[in-house]
Design a protein around this motif. Sequence first.
Motif, short mmCIF file in Angstrom:
data_model
loop_
_atom_site.label_atom_id
_atom_site.label_comp_id
_atom_site.label_asym_id
_atom_site.label_seq_id
_atom_site.Cartn_x
_atom_site.Cartn_y
_atom_site.Cartn_z
N TYR A 292 35.43 37.01 41.24
CA TYR A 292 34.52 37.18 40.11
C TYR A 292 34.05 38.62 39.94
O TYR A 292 33.15 38.90 39.16
CB TYR A 292 33.31 36.25 40.27
N PRO B 116 29.25 35.81 36.89
CA PRO B 116 29.32 36.19 38.31
C PRO B 116 27.95 36.15 39.00
O PRO B 116 27.84 35.77 40.16
CB PRO B 116 29.87 37.61 38.26
N LEU C 69 32.45 40.59 42.03
CA LEU C 69 31.18 40.94 42.67
C LEU C 69 31.45 41.86 43.86
O LEU C 69 32.57 41.96 44.34
CB LEU C 69 30.47 39.67 43.15
#
Length: 496
Positions: free
Chosen positions: A422, A384, A424
């Motif tokens: 991902y 990520p 994040l």
Amino acid sequence: MLKLISTPWIRQLFFFLLGPALCFLLYDLEPLEGMNQDGMRCLAACLWMMVWWMTEVLPIPVTSLIAIPVFGFLGIMQPEKVFALMGHPAMMLIFGATIIVGLWKESNLIERYAYWCFNLPFIKGDPVRMIFVFVFGAGMLSAISPNIPLTVLFASVAVTIAKSCQYDKNNNMIRSFFTVSAIAPALGGVGTPLGGAPNILVIAMIATLLGHDVTFMEWSALGMPLVFIILFTLFLVTMFLFPTKKGGEFNLEGGFIKDKLESLGPVSLHEHIAIWIMIIALVLWSSGNKIFMSLGMPEIAKMMNGPVIAAFLGIATFIIPFKKDKNTNKFVFSMNWQQAVRNIEWGVIVLQIGGIAFGQVLLQGGVDIWIVGIIKSVIGDISPVAIWFLLIVITGFFSQLILAFAVISLMLPITAAIAKLYGLDPLLVCLSVGFVSNLTTMFPFSSVPVAIVLSGSEGYANPRDFIKSGFCNTVVVTLIVFAFCYFLGPTILYSL
């Protein structure tokens, strides 16, 4: 044949027809894998707009305006829904903020600021110190004012210095002045939401994509420390690319800068009002909610957000008098409607509407998810953190080729979707991508400040200097933004 294709009007006509041609080609095709029919229509419409935005076959605000009937005709967004965006908070922020900054221009405060910077005793005729003042003088003020007037002002001073001191066009100090005149305002604009219209579009799109209204304090808490680091880095990069002898003296004929400053006379009441309006705005933007809560005024505290404060103080400029007219004996107010119209960025407002509508169409059709799926299949398993860094780098260099509005409209929806996929922090990742979306510092076709400097430099500015300096600064700034937001961003953003 190649010569014919390279003819400007033929190329313009080609891209003018290419946009709608691609749109109608995709509109009735079978949906691509992972896309439904509605998504195909949204993709078709967005592709049309992107072709016209990227190639500038029409002025970008005109393309944004055309998006309204196009989206309506294709049945993907009704015109009344797009028109409703006129009341979007971002529009009110632009309206109020441009009036506040316009007061600085109308009162000549920006001009006084520039000549005051150049007349600082700190400089003492030292070229290196003068370059330092150019960097921070233009960069810091650009955090709360538009880039273009600052670029014009600093570039005109650079021309005066070059001509008065009879410097050669290859003189490194002069080359530094001209590159910095365009690059420093672009980089300094990261500091606050007022630093440039692209910042407002980033905030508006984050509200659309993530349902989060980025406050003035949230942006500035990240942006202002970044500005200090970035501007100091710009100074170092400039000194590396254009080595200038330290301690060498330069003198302007007749004390040009000092004479300019003295010709403005003492600071006027008009300028004092401009200063205090901005100070009050900055205080309320950063702490207004807390101030009124501590005063036991919760209802007013709820109103202390960026758009309301900007609109209120922008309107206040129309009712604060600073003198009486000698002929009519009536009050003259700090700002009148003609001045406001001159300073309100109407084209930017239209651009914002088009950009926000573009983002909503991408979301509505799931085009962003589809694009993210393709990206993931291409890059495979990747950390990520690497994805985050890649998004910042792509955006930073993409912004060198295409105007910031088109970059933001395309990259922010994709960034938000990738960040969620991902794991994040989507807010922090979108902000970091937003910070680098306005790094247009290399070419005149994608950067208005660069175009202004090249056209107004009287032959002193060199396009190659902007390419060299812009490339180096883009590399360095993307690294700084990523490192700063990754390591310090969560602590700063969530400690407010």
